[in-house]
Design an enzyme around this catalytic site. Sequence first.
Site, PDB file in Angstrom:
ATOM      1  N   GLU A 256       0.964  -1.334   0.310  1.00 50.78           N
ATOM      2  CA  GLU A 256      -0.158   0.459   0.073  1.00 50.78           C
ATOM      3  C   GLU A 256       1.063   1.557   0.432  1.00 50.78           C
ATOM      4  O   GLU A 256       1.631   1.132   0.554  1.00 50.78           O
ATOM      5  CB  GLU A 256      -0.985  -0.373   1.521  1.00 50.78           C
ATOM      6  CG  GLU A 256      -1.579  -1.369   1.333  1.00 50.78           C
ATOM      7  CD  GLU A 256      -2.660  -1.548   0.561  1.00 50.78           C
ATOM      8  OE1 GLU A 256      -3.536  -0.253   0.370  1.00 50.78           O
ATOM      9  OE2 GLU A 256      -3.313  -2.136  -0.097  1.00 50.78           O
ATOM     10  N   CYS A 295      -3.010   8.297   3.076  1.00 53.76           N
ATOM     11  CA  CYS A 295      -2.616   7.856   1.922  1.00 53.76           C
ATOM     12  C   CYS A 295      -3.972   8.494   1.101  1.00 53.76           C
ATOM     13  O   CYS A 295      -3.856   8.483  -0.268  1.00 53.76           O
ATOM     14  CB  CYS A 295      -2.617   6.181   2.507  1.00 53.76           C
ATOM     15  SG  CYS A 295      -3.883   5.848   2.903  1.00 53.76           S
TER      16      CYS A 295
HETATM   17  P1  NAP Z   1       8.322   4.406   4.574  1.00 46.39           P
HETATM   18  O1  NAP Z   1       9.453   5.602   4.682  1.00 46.39           O
HETATM   19  O2  NAP Z   1       8.004   4.265   3.060  1.00 46.39           O
HETATM   20  O3  NAP Z   1       8.264   3.846   5.579  1.00 46.39           O
HETATM   21  C1  NAP Z   1       7.207   3.167   5.802  1.00 46.39           C
HETATM   22  C2  NAP Z   1       7.794   1.950   6.707  1.00 46.39           C
HETATM   23  O4  NAP Z   1       8.629   1.104   5.867  1.00 46.39           O
HETATM   24  C3  NAP Z   1       7.962   2.026   7.892  1.00 46.39           C
HETATM   25  O5  NAP Z   1       8.134   1.733   9.103  1.00 46.39           O
HETATM   26  C4  NAP Z   1       9.765   2.411   7.978  1.00 46.39           C
HETATM   27  O6  NAP Z   1      10.763   1.883   9.219  1.00 46.39           O
HETATM   28  C5  NAP Z   1       9.847   0.713   7.004  1.00 46.39           C
HETATM   29  N1  NAP Z   1      11.190   0.832   6.176  1.00 46.39           N
HETATM   30  C6  NAP Z   1      11.498   1.708   5.682  1.00 46.39           C
HETATM   31  N2  NAP Z   1      12.928   1.473   5.488  1.00 46.39           N
HETATM   32  C7  NAP Z   1      12.729  -0.180   5.864  1.00 46.39           C
HETATM   33  C8  NAP Z   1      13.994  -1.067   5.257  1.00 46.39           C
HETATM   34  N3  NAP Z   1      14.972  -1.512   4.635  1.00 46.39           N
HETATM   35  N4  NAP Z   1      13.379  -2.521   5.927  1.00 46.39           N
HETATM   36  C9  NAP Z   1      12.187  -2.672   6.710  1.00 46.39           C
HETATM   37  N5  NAP Z   1      11.497  -1.586   7.400  1.00 46.39           N
HETATM   38  C10 NAP Z   1      11.514  -0.533   6.638  1.00 46.39           C
HETATM   39  O7  NAP Z   1       6.937   5.841   4.597  1.00 46.39           O
HETATM   40  P2  NAP Z   1       6.193   6.767   6.046  1.00 46.39           P
HETATM   41  O8  NAP Z   1       6.896   7.900   5.567  1.00 46.39           O
HETATM   42  O9  NAP Z   1       5.969   5.860   7.586  1.00 46.39           O
HETATM   43  O10 NAP Z   1       4.808   6.985   5.404  1.00 46.39           O
HETATM   44  C11 NAP Z   1       4.485   8.032   4.619  1.00 46.39           C
HETATM   45  C12 NAP Z   1       4.020   7.456   2.868  1.00 46.39           C
HETATM   46  O11 NAP Z   1       3.399   6.198   3.274  1.00 46.39           O
HETATM   47  C13 NAP Z   1       2.995   8.285   2.411  1.00 46.39           C
HETATM   48  O12 NAP Z   1       4.330   7.829   1.216  1.00 46.39           O
HETATM   49  C14 NAP Z   1       1.991   7.839   2.187  1.00 46.39           C
HETATM   50  O13 NAP Z   1       0.590   7.796   0.807  1.00 46.39           O
HETATM   51  C15 NAP Z   1       2.240   6.416   2.367  1.00 46.39           C
HETATM   52  N6  NAP Z   1       0.940   5.942   3.058  1.00 46.39           N
HETATM   53  C16 NAP Z   1      -0.093   5.001   2.252  1.00 46.39           C
HETATM   54  C17 NAP Z   1      -1.188   4.135   3.036  1.00 46.39           C
HETATM   55  C18 NAP Z   1      -1.703   3.466   1.881  1.00 46.39           C
HETATM   56  O14 NAP Z   1      -2.995   2.804   2.401  1.00 46.39           O
HETATM   57  N7  NAP Z   1      -1.697   3.163   1.305  1.00 46.39           N
HETATM   58  C19 NAP Z   1      -1.225   4.548   4.183  1.00 46.39           C
HETATM   59  C20 NAP Z   1      -0.528   5.468   4.913  1.00 46.39           C
HETATM   60  C21 NAP Z   1       0.406   5.884   3.788  1.00 46.39           C
HETATM   61  P3  NAP Z   1      11.269   3.121  10.201  1.00 46.39           P
HETATM   62  O15 NAP Z   1       9.406   4.047  10.596  1.00 46.39           O
HETATM   63  O16 NAP Z   1      11.425   2.472  11.407  1.00 46.39           O
HETATM   64  O17 NAP Z   1      11.626   3.570   8.379  1.00 46.39           O
END
Ligand code: NAP
Length: 683
Positions: A256, A295
């Site tokens: 997602e 999102c």
């Molecule tokens: P993110 O930076 O991509 O992080 C998402 C998750 O991935 C976090 O738990 C992060 O952990 C983890 N992560 C990052 N690198 C990783 C790795 N190498 N191995 C394992 N896990 C890893 O996104 P965000 O900033 O939290 O969220 C914002 C984005 O999410 C926006 O672009 C939004 O559109 C999207 N979003 C989508 C939805 C949907 O349902 N489609 C819902 C909500 C948000 P850490 O925090 O520890 O880095």
Amino acid sequence: MTTLQNFALGTWRAGTGTGTPLYDAVTGDVVATASSAGLDFKGMLEYARTVGGPRLRAMTFHERARMLKAVATALQARKDAFYEVSYRTGATRADSWIDIDGGFGTFFVYASKGRREFPNEPFYVDGPTEALSKGGTFVGRHVMVPLEGVGVHINAFNFPVWGMMEKLAPCLLAGVPAIVKPATATSFLTEAVFREMIATGLLPEGAVQLVCGSAGDLLDHLTCQDVVAFTGSADTGRKLKAHPAVVANAVRFNMEADSLNCSILGPDALPGTPEFDLFIKEVAKEMTAKAGQKCTAIRRTIVPEGTQEAVLAALKARLEKTVIGDPRRDDVRMGPLASRTQVRDVGAAVARIRQAAEFVYGDLATLDVVGADAEKGAFFPPLLLHCAEPLRTTEAHDVEAFGPVNTVMPYRSLDDAVLIARRGQGSLCGSLFTADPAVAKRVVFGIGPYHGRLLVLDRSSAKESTGHGSPMPHLVHGGPGRAGGGEEMGGKRGVLHYLQRVAVQGSPDVIAAVTNEWTTGARRLETGVHPFRRWFDEIQIGEALVTHRRTVTEADVVNFACLSGDFFYAHMDDIAARASLFERRVAHGYFVLSAAAGLFVDPAPGPVMLNYGLEGLRFTKPVYPGDTIQATVTCKQKVAKEVPADQPPQGVVHWDVEVRNQDGDLCATYTILTLVRRRPTGG
Ligand code: NAP
């Protein structure tokens, strides 16, 4: 300040090292530190597979559903404490309601669906028996069994509670243990709720574990039985989806990600119409709820050419009234972003969108904030942009500013509106405001292939609508392309992600034994006792009754017509009936049903409490006056029911009914459901 703990291998444990500081979004103070350093990730996966998995799989869907309900009920009692923590993520009370109550609500919906839509078995049977041979001795059926691995749930920062619960609910209901890895920035709220979940003692050992901080080498140890459910940015998602262990083991990966969701104002929804007002309200709400960090929030607002001025004026008027500041205050409508990192990221995204659009409302330089310090907190103003030529630019469709930012863009024709919406390259959801069903149909089919969910709003549904931005547990959440190509929730569909579908082929007897459901061609057994005289517990799958016969007469047809008032020509008009495809007068189908009931019902009081309903009725051959019919009733399935204490214990028995004529031809087939009492204790 506290040090967050991880819940691993059945105990709470802090990570090693100083940990990552997590900040209060309002004050900028450090709330906690998080570290997962030193965790044995391989061991955690193994623990979930060997301890949590077997315990969950030993339960039926109904038992797991009851567990979800009990957990959600216990968490709800602690809600006020969670709201207090939630303020520190920048959420207002209304925002927290979406996150916290929305999360618990998802557990409740799955608890209810688990009992209504799944069997009281540890496995699920998908679809009917498939005939694979002429003689009927070789058939096939799909059986779904829980995977024996772990649901690895990686969540985004914006919904620390809902994000966890919407993934846990279908996973646990399926019988699969989970490791929850919230985004580190807001993991202090996830940890608070998770802690209470463990404290309830309602989850079997090993069912859930929590990682606050980096995922370390967790993904390196995935196997073909594990499932990754990821929510976050497309960049991270793509990276994780291409992880060597995910690729090598064909690990199921649900993604997602970013989404440039749109809302379209229909050509009929001009200023002055209720739909126009609803549209303005929804766009402004979507910009400011969770400070635009949803999102599903509306990023692109697509309006008929010529209405831009009215749209922008109405949106500005609403946004001007939005009080920004300390989310604890009742007068505040929008809190800060989740962190100052987000302020920087959203600012950078806006700079890119401005290459294709001009600012029409909002000021990045000055921001009025009440009850908080704009410099210390992660505050960001609502920004409205206008892109005059949306079909000639890319940035407004490509760059996701994950905050209170929206770009208004005009369309010249409905076909243009569809093209503009599709430029999002795959979105979680879109909305259309129109009172014209023909417009709705064109838009739904025009943009459907690019969307996971579409909301069509008009004056008739507005009052009860759940809104553009609310994913419902009953419906699919996810979208194609940029949105990640995944699907979450969707009621039963979300549970199926965690089950393996096995096509089982064999004789009807084998299929009946595997599925606990009698199927056509399988052995029938007669006990010598009328099955309606037996308690629920005594009735066996395949137990059958072959009734006596009855010859249908013309008097039956006339009497039934008079009784029911059904004088349809095929039953009552000899001339018309001869000209019809029946070629002569035929008995009413409902007479055949009633007569069959008369053949198989046992009239004296007994364990059968009532007839619950009828499913899958087909009249396969006409019954004529002079025909002799006979019914065969076979116990197909039994489902024990949960009932309040003041009702006798009972269950639903599904009976296969076949009505045949004197030549053995099948005239009617259906399933009846009876409510049958369980054997009284000691009886
Ligand atoms: P993110 O930076 O991509 O992080 C998402 C998750 O991935 C976090 O738990 C992060 O952990 C983890 N992560 C990052 N690198 C990783 C790795 N190498 N191995 C394992 N896990 C890893 O996104 P965000 O900033 O939290 O969220 C914002 C984005 O999410 C926006 O672009 C939004 O559109 C999207 N979003 C989508 C939805 C949907 O349902 N489609 C819902 C909500 C948000 P850490 O925090 O520890 O880095």
